[in-house]
Design an enzyme around this catalytic site. Sequence first.
Site, short mmCIF file in Angstrom:
data_model
loop_
_atom_site.label_atom_id
_atom_site.label_comp_id
_atom_site.label_asym_id
_atom_site.label_seq_id
_atom_site.Cartn_x
_atom_site.Cartn_y
_atom_site.Cartn_z
N ARG A 187 3.54 38.19 -8.42
CA ARG A 187 3.66 37.41 -9.66
C ARG A 187 3.77 38.41 -10.81
NH1 ARG A 187 0.05 32.46 -11.81
NH2 ARG A 187 1.41 31.45 -10.31
N LYS A 199 -3.47 53.61 -16.25
CA LYS A 199 -3.32 55.07 -16.42
C LYS A 199 -1.84 55.46 -16.55
CE LYS A 199 -7.10 55.61 -13.15
NZ LYS A 199 -7.34 55.93 -11.73
N HIS A 220 9.25 29.58 -9.70
CA HIS A 220 7.95 29.61 -9.00
C HIS A 220 8.18 28.77 -7.73
CE1 HIS A 220 3.81 29.60 -8.06
NE2 HIS A 220 3.29 29.18 -9.20
N ARG A 230 -4.74 29.20 -8.43
CA ARG A 230 -4.26 28.47 -7.27
C ARG A 230 -3.34 29.32 -6.38
NH1 ARG A 230 -5.60 25.20 -11.22
NH2 ARG A 230 -4.68 26.88 -12.39
N THR A 231 -2.33 29.94 -6.97
CA THR A 231 -1.31 30.61 -6.15
C THR A 231 -1.91 31.80 -5.41
OG1 THR A 231 0.23 30.01 -7.91
CG2 THR A 231 1.03 31.52 -6.23
N1 CP Z 1 0.26 26.39 -10.63
C1 CP Z 1 -0.06 27.71 -10.66
O1 CP Z 1 0.78 28.59 -10.48
O2 CP Z 1 -1.38 27.96 -10.88
P1 CP Z 1 -2.00 29.42 -10.99
O3 CP Z 1 -1.44 30.06 -12.25
O4 CP Z 1 -3.48 29.20 -11.09
O5 CP Z 1 -1.61 30.18 -9.77
#
Ligand code: CP
Length: 331
Positions: free
Chosen positions: A118, A96, A146, A68-69
């Site tokens: 992330r 590497k 998040h 999603r993100t």
């Molecule tokens: N909710 C969320 O962060 O989903 P993803 O890990 O798929 O990005």
Amino acid sequence: MTTVTASASGVRWTKKHLLGLEELSADEISLILDQAAEFKRLAAEGETKLAALKGTVVANLFFEPSTRTRTSFSLAAKRLSADTVDFTASTSSLSKGETFYDTAQNIEAMGVDQVVVRHSTSGAPHLLSKLLKASVLNAGDGTHEHPTQGLLDIFTIRERRQKIAGLTVALVGDILHSRVARSNIWGLKKLGARVIVCGPSTLIPEHVERLGVEVSNNLDEILGQCDCINLLRIQFERQRSAFFPSIREYAHFFGMNGDRIRRSKSDVLILAPGPINRGVEITPEVADGPHSVILDQVTNGLMIRMACLYLLHNRRNELGSSSAERGLTES
Ligand code: CP
């Protein structure tokens, strides 16, 4: 010509980075929500492509899996006419021996303006924000925050209830390992909600009450008080020991099922950040049922990420230029 309204409060966005909701004021959170609402209104009118970020580059640096993100940040950047670079750790030169910082610096050297990151290590985006010239947006760091997930959760609640203040929101499940819980707590409390964290005591962080939340270890006792229930995923990948006897027992005590929905408020909203473990924290009957806003959250995530990219890009001239200067015409 398409215009985007400023926040009703008249607050200006001044921050270079979006690292967490802890550091945002209630006005700044509301500004992002208002901007996202405006993008959603424009999309409903068919204005899905805007020129606001034309000539800029947004890099998605994902060192952990995401559906999603990552997808919504990428689409959000494209909707604003930015060029995008997608980096996947597993197929990169990290294998590497290249370091996290060297990787980010090399990608930035290609002329990147905004970096979405992330990482499994809490604080990784904060480190990058000190080292890079680009704006950094936290797309989830370890067990810390998040922020865009917290924002899209709050946006979805506000859209359905037209307010946040005074609502009771329960965050149920693995609070200990959940960056989504922390961002929700900061955001919801700043906007005046009552927040209850609920789960087995082994999955509730020590001293969490200091964040202004109430704690419950009994979902059935709090069901009738909740306007919204956000079901957090059991993060098996972050758990280094057994926090409860079995998945079956967890589902029995903390899983949201049809029976618990019938004992909740008649208009309760069921949220889940995803990915969901069907049959663990939520049954398919609830996930796909009338109280669920899970897919609305995903839709709203796109608008929230557009708003964040847009506000960070425009922080210098948000209110000081015409909409044409800010690129808010169709691309
Ligand atoms: N909710 C969320 O962060 O989903 P993803 O890990 O798929 O990005």
